[in-house]
Design a protein around this motif. Sequence first.
Motif: not given
Length: 510
Positions: A295-301, A326-328, A333-336, A400-404
């Motif tokens: 639910i974080a509006p921004r997950q990676v700042v 990252l957005n890709k 279930g949604s874009a990062v 980038v690979a590990q963020a999710a």
Amino acid sequence: MHALKVTRAEDFPEWYQAVVREADLAEPSPTRGSMIIKPWGMGIWERIQGELDRRIKETGHDNYYFPLLIPLSFFAKEAEHVEGFAKEMAVVTHHRLKQIDGELKPDPDAELTEPLIIRPTSETIIGDAFSRWIVSYRDLPLKLNQWANVMRWEMRTRMFLRTAEFLWQEGHTAHVDEADAMDETMLALEIYRSFAEDFLALPVIAGEKPENERFPGAVRTYSIEAMMQDGKALQAGTSHYLGTHFAEAQNIRYQDRDGGKALAHTTSWGVSTRMIGGVIMTHGDDDGLRTPPAIAPRQVVIVPMLRGKPEDADLKAYCAALAAELNKESVFGSAVRAFVDMKDAKPADKRWDWVRRGAPLICEIGPRDAANGQVTFINRNALREGEKIKSHTLTRDEFVAQAAGLLETNQAELFAEAKTRLEGAIRSDLVTFADLERYYGTDENDAEFKGWARVHWSRPTGAALDAVGDRLKVLKLTIRNAPLAQPASFGVCIFTGAPAVEEILIARSY
RNA sequence: CGGAGUAUAGCUCAGCCUGGUAGAGCACCACGUUCGGGACGUGGGGGUCGUAAGUUCGAAUCUUGCUACUCCGACCA
């Protein structure tokens, strides 16, 4: 040195206020008892809305919108319902203002013939529509939902937990019989339970409310209860089987297969912005909120270490490219949701702003990172090592690979931590009322952490139940619910000594 | 709605007892020095002291009323 001036241990209510303010969630408004929901708080609500709306629609409900104002006479029809809400209704009586003796006042000549109530909930006006829309058994079930604001003129308000105006979702359904309506009631409860646990990382216990805690006008009320870090319970969602009470009051009838007339059985269920209060008191720490990644509006700042020099351009480009990559990626279930904080402010200040808001991953990218293709970041879940801030470094590709995965891990950790706290703080060894008194005590200044008690009882009703409520009140306790999962056999009632029929949860509550 | 507390700069607060016309730290603005991390220096902007009335030559300060907020309780989804 923590990011907040007050710690949870020092003063939990003060700490809660501090998080709401410092995490940019909300602030008090000039309107009594109401709050201004700020971007980070509203962003969280939008995530809650988005996912819950999806789940509600997925289970066969459609969204409608009913008016904010309800004719006063609608409330007169269901006695228990009006009794429950009468004391906290805001009433609109005029439709024009006028200058009188230099003061702007409601124009006495513009009084409404029938006062209008600002909805405290919409059963009455929705029931009125149901009575017109439902003609045949073929029209059932009718499954509606609406996202709306409601107003209850509360005596004492607290940000998110109890405000005069709040945002919520209210589901309203009508069914041919009790069995079908009860299935719906339990379906809604299960949507709330799974949503709270999967999405908000809030472990909850679903169960039925005792008779004296029912929604006004309900036959049965169910709730999900979450445990806050001070041990108190928070009702995070409710689902009601209304029987035929509202159908009788508002004439919601249908013609059955045999040509006879029958009353519809209705339900209603809701969750509100109060859930955000639950998230704060479950996942917050002395550095602010730890926002569950889902639910974080921004997950990676991404905070670029800008220095007002020509090299800044390269750094900005590096950060923008990182965010785009990252957005890709996708998570939950949604874009990062990655974001570069380009505000013209000191990087250290920006870092602490995001720590207090609880952005799950905060990247601090300097020229050296950009040159070496690296990402330096802090993880809000494990912010410190001792007193020191702990930062990590990965190559850009690795990050980038590990963020999710990191976000998913954080989400799981928050849930596991809260689940452990919940399970570890429910006493099931209190079998007599004296045990209960000994555990909870009556000392006013006793600030020791007290969790919940799971006890056996004989489910007294009426005056006998009121007597139980009075005894608990002395200990500042209330019955939260009777969990759905019940044991095979029971001991004796903690209140009466009679054979018990059920286990219930007892706790101090918000 | 009852009890307690609070109300002075954007924030946290000092000043009030003993009345003499507004302070600090942080934040903000400018310039300079810094710079892998809540930096430092110099200068600057910002307050009819919650509100109304009273006492007084003079009130942030004393008196009274009112209002708002916080906490505890009552009430309540």
